[in-house]
Design a protein around this motif. Structure first.
Motif, short mmCIF file in Angstrom:
data_model
loop_
_atom_site.label_atom_id
_atom_site.label_comp_id
_atom_site.label_asym_id
_atom_site.label_seq_id
_atom_site.Cartn_x
_atom_site.Cartn_y
_atom_site.Cartn_z
N ASN A 447 0.84 -1.21 0.00
CA ASN A 447 0.00 0.00 0.00
C ASN A 447 0.87 1.27 0.00
N ILE A 448 1.95 1.22 0.78
CA ILE A 448 2.88 2.36 0.81
C ILE A 448 3.50 2.57 -0.57
N MET A 449 3.84 1.44 -1.22
CA MET A 449 4.45 1.51 -2.54
C MET A 449 3.48 2.14 -3.55
N ALA A 450 2.22 1.79 -3.48
CA ALA A 450 1.21 2.35 -4.39
C ALA A 450 1.07 3.86 -4.16
N TYR A 451 1.10 4.25 -2.89
CA TYR A 451 1.00 5.68 -2.56
C TYR A 451 2.20 6.45 -3.14
N CYS A 452 3.40 5.89 -2.98
CA CYS A 452 4.60 6.55 -3.49
C CYS A 452 4.58 6.66 -5.01
N HIS A 453 4.12 5.60 -5.67
CA HIS A 453 4.06 5.63 -7.13
C HIS A 453 3.10 6.71 -7.61
N GLU A 454 1.98 6.83 -6.92
CA GLU A 454 0.98 7.83 -7.30
C GLU A 454 1.53 9.25 -7.16
N HIS A 455 2.37 9.46 -6.17
CA HIS A 455 2.90 10.80 -5.92
C HIS A 455 4.28 11.03 -6.53
N GLY A 456 4.77 10.05 -7.26
CA GLY A 456 6.05 10.22 -7.94
C GLY A 456 7.26 10.10 -7.04
N TYR A 457 7.13 9.41 -5.90
CA TYR A 457 8.25 9.22 -5.01
C TYR A 457 8.94 7.89 -5.31
N SER A 458 10.22 7.82 -5.03
CA SER A 458 10.93 6.54 -5.08
C SER A 458 10.86 5.90 -3.70
N LEU A 459 10.84 4.57 -3.68
CA LEU A 459 10.77 3.86 -2.40
C LEU A 459 11.87 2.81 -2.36
N ILE A 460 12.73 2.93 -1.36
CA ILE A 460 13.84 1.99 -1.17
C ILE A 460 13.53 1.16 0.07
#
Length: 658
Positions: A447-460
């Motif tokens: 869910n966090i990954m989907a949120y980051c993708h929607e807002h254009g953030y990278s997630l490590i």
């Protein structure tokens, strides 16, 4: 003495020029801005200009010594002046026979020829020198500021590692063939278009796509020339190299449009050409009123002719002032065009934002805290140099975290990195990396990954042992000077736009933060130029600021193009203006210089026209002759040159006061 009316009328008619062409045949005359006499000279017009300027300078020196000390030297000066008339005649001949108009070359040829025929050898040598002095300045300005689109190979290594019989051998880049397999390591620029046959890697391809997030590449993934491997190691099968790459195709488009850009005439040259025929006609009708000397004075007063000297000097001085302020202007015409700009369009990634992101939120699972997870991530990335690693290390340094020693020196690098620290197996990387390592991803992390993708953030993600224990959110970093620059542009009543290949949400958020109403997201490279064109069709003059290969066609389409040093090679070669400090802080100063140049040029134009008007009036009312005309013309020209030097003088004065 042959009446000047007969000379002028015969020289400006087709039959007259046809007669002279039998004596001085013209073969393939070139553009009026070039002095070409032979095929060998075509390859280097700068050498030709320098040579003829040297001849004209020698002729003037001989004429000066001759008139002051030893009169016979005047006759030797005639040889040089006569030789210098050849390109002037070619210029006028081409204009009359191909363009069907009288241009500045015809007037200059007639004026100098008439001075020689009437025995005014010193004035003829002076006029000849002034003409070629101005042409030399123009040539130097064009040669020094002109930048052809540089081959993308200059950014590539001279050699690559070719895989042959499972052995890596170094070969010259130029020897690569389609079907070859090469190895590309972390930190290297990808020199070809191709597909991955082995390995995994994170690739920064924002200069092609505009996306701020790195792309994950694995077997069968397509990769493109001039993108950069951030981490990992991949084997690539060459599909296109050299002129076949996507980058080279863009370069070819740029070269096809360069010819049109280079054909525009300067304001002074256009004015001189426009009044060429009226000047000749006025000189002709002056003979019955003021005689040959009066007609020569009219020719010598040629309105607008002096601006061809004053304008380049003024422009060159403004270019110097700009460079001392951290602005490299490769095309002087861009500075003049900039004053008409009323719309500024920014590329997002790499222009409004920096290459290195920054840490946003740190997500934690189970019993681990933010600092503990960040410590492990920073320790894992300690030896890496790509932007993501730098962002994590910067945040750890900001929090003054002490990093543990890495026990296992064997890094396994792909979409992520695997190390041993504090007797724990640490994995740091993308979602794909965790999947490849066989680590289950908790639903909350999905869910966090989907949120980051929607807002254009990278997630490590960070895994300890066999479980994901948290993740680090990375945001694009806005350049610190951007908000101030945007406000300054809006105070000038400029319309401001953002164009981005990135997703809609991060582009929208950036536009809101910068208080910019107009933005375009998910724009393909070829469509950026189309958007610029659409804005231009609304009657707006557009300045586009970009840094990537994907921006290059838009840079060409814009009325004025700006890039930053440190941008892609093709963007810096294409842009007319480079901001040398790798930021936008000098953008407002650039617009100020454009306005100051316009004022300076208009004043310079007046200083060259007013003496001519005085001479024309004096010829008809006070019977001015060639001597007075030459004095007034030279005085006006000196005043114009002096005024064109003011910008540099003011800059030096300000520097001394600091």
């Amino acid at each position: 003495m042959i009446p000047l009316l007969f000379i002028a009328s015969s020289l400006i008619t087709y039959k007259g020029l046809k007669l002279i062409s039998k004596i001085l045949p013209v073969k393939n005359p070139k553009k009026s801005s070039e002095l070409i006499v032979s095929k060998q000279e075509i390859s280097n017009p700068e050498k030709i200009t320098n040579r003829i300027f040297l001849i004209s300078s020698t002729s003037l020196a001989l004429a000066t010594v001759g008139i002051l000390f030893y009169p016979p030297l005047l006759y030797f000066s005639i040889l040089g002046v006569t030789y210098d008339l050849i390109p002037l005649w070619q210029n006028g001949y081409k204009s009359l026979t191909e363009e069907h108009k009288i241009n500045v070359g015809a007037v200059d040829f007639i004026a100098v020829s008439s001075l020689l025929l009437t025995g005014h050898y010193f004035i003829a040598a002076l006029t000849d020198w002034i003409f070629y002095f101005g042409l030399k300045l123009v040539t130097d300005m064009k040669d020094n500021s002109k930048k052809d689109v540089v081959s993308i190979f200059e950014k590539f290594p001279n050699s690559v590692w070719l895989v042959k019989n499972e052995v890596e051998i170094s070969i010259p880049f130029d020897d690569l063939k389609t079907g070859d397999v090469i190895v590309i390591n972390a930190g290297e620029v990808i020199p070809v278009d191709g597909s991955v046959t082995k390995g995994v890697a994170l690739v920064d391809q924002h200069i092609l796509t505009g996306e701020s997030q790195p792309a994950e590449k694995e077997i069968d993934s397509q990769i493109f020339a001039s993108t950069v491997v951030l981490s990992g190691r991949i084997w690539v099968k060459v599909e296109k190299s050299g002129k076949e790459t996507a980058v080279e195709k863009i370069t070819e488009i740029l070269n096809n449009t360069a010819k049109y850009k280079m054909s525009a005439q300067s304001k002074g040259e256009k004015l001189a050409d426009d009044i060429a025929l009226p000047t000749l006609m006025l000189a002709g009708i002056t003979i019955p009123v003021s005689g040959v000397s009066g007609a020569l004075a009219i020719l010598y007063s040629y309105l607008g002719d002096g601006i061809r000297i004053v304008a380049p000097i003024s422009t060159l001085n403004f270019l110097k002032v700009a460079s001392k302020n951290g602005i490299l202007i490769k095309d002087g015409r861009a500075l003049e065009e900039l004053r008409r700009v009323n719309t500024v369009v920014f590329d997002k990634t790499g222009t409004l934002t920096q290459e290195q992101p920054h840490v946003g939120k740190i997500y934690t699972l189970n019993d681990y805290g933010e600092n503990e997870l960040l410590t492990y991530a920073a320790a894992s990335e300690y030896k890496q140099s790509h932007p993501i690693a730098k962002a994590i290390l910067q945040e750890a340094d900001k929090r003054e975290l002490k990093l543990p020693t890495i026990d296992d020196a064997n890094y396994e690098i792909g979409y992520g990195i695997k190390v041993v620290a504090d007797d724990k197996l640490i994995r740091v990387g993308s979602f794909r990396f965790m999947e490849m390592e066989g680590i289950a991803i908790p639903e909350i992390m999905i869910n966090i990954m989907a949120y980051c993708h929607e807002h254009g953030y990278s997630l490590i993600m960070i895994a300890i042992g066999s479980q994901v224990m948290g993740a680090i959110e990375l945001h694009a970093t806005i350049r610190p000077e951007v908000k101030m620059i945007i406000k300054q542009l809006q105070q000038r009543h400029f319309a401001v736009y953002i164009i981005s290949g990135d997703h809609v949400e991060p582009t929208r958020q950036l536009a809101e933060e910068l208080e910019i109403d107009n933005y375009f997201a998910e724009v393909l490279p070829e469509n950026k130029a189309k958007i610029i064109e659409d804005i231009q069709k609304e009657g707006k003059s557009v300045c586009f600021i970009g840094d990537g290969i994907n921006d290059s066609i838009a840079l060409k389409q814009a009325d004025v193009s700006i890039s930053l040093t440190g941008a892609s090679m093709i963007a810096t070669d294409t842009a007319q203006i480079l901001l040398l400090d790798k930021n936008l802080s000098q953008l407002n100063k650039l617009f100020d210089l454009a306005q100051e140049l316009n004022t300076n040029l208009n004043t310079g134009l007046a200083t060259t026209i007013v003496p001519g008007v005085i001479v024309i009036g004096g010829v008809f009312f006070f019977h001015f002759g060639i001597t007075i005309a030459s004095i007034l013309y030279t005085t006006g020209l000196a005043a114009g040159i002096g005024h064109s030097m003011l910008p540099l003088a003011k800059y030096h004065q300000l520097e001394q006061e600091k």
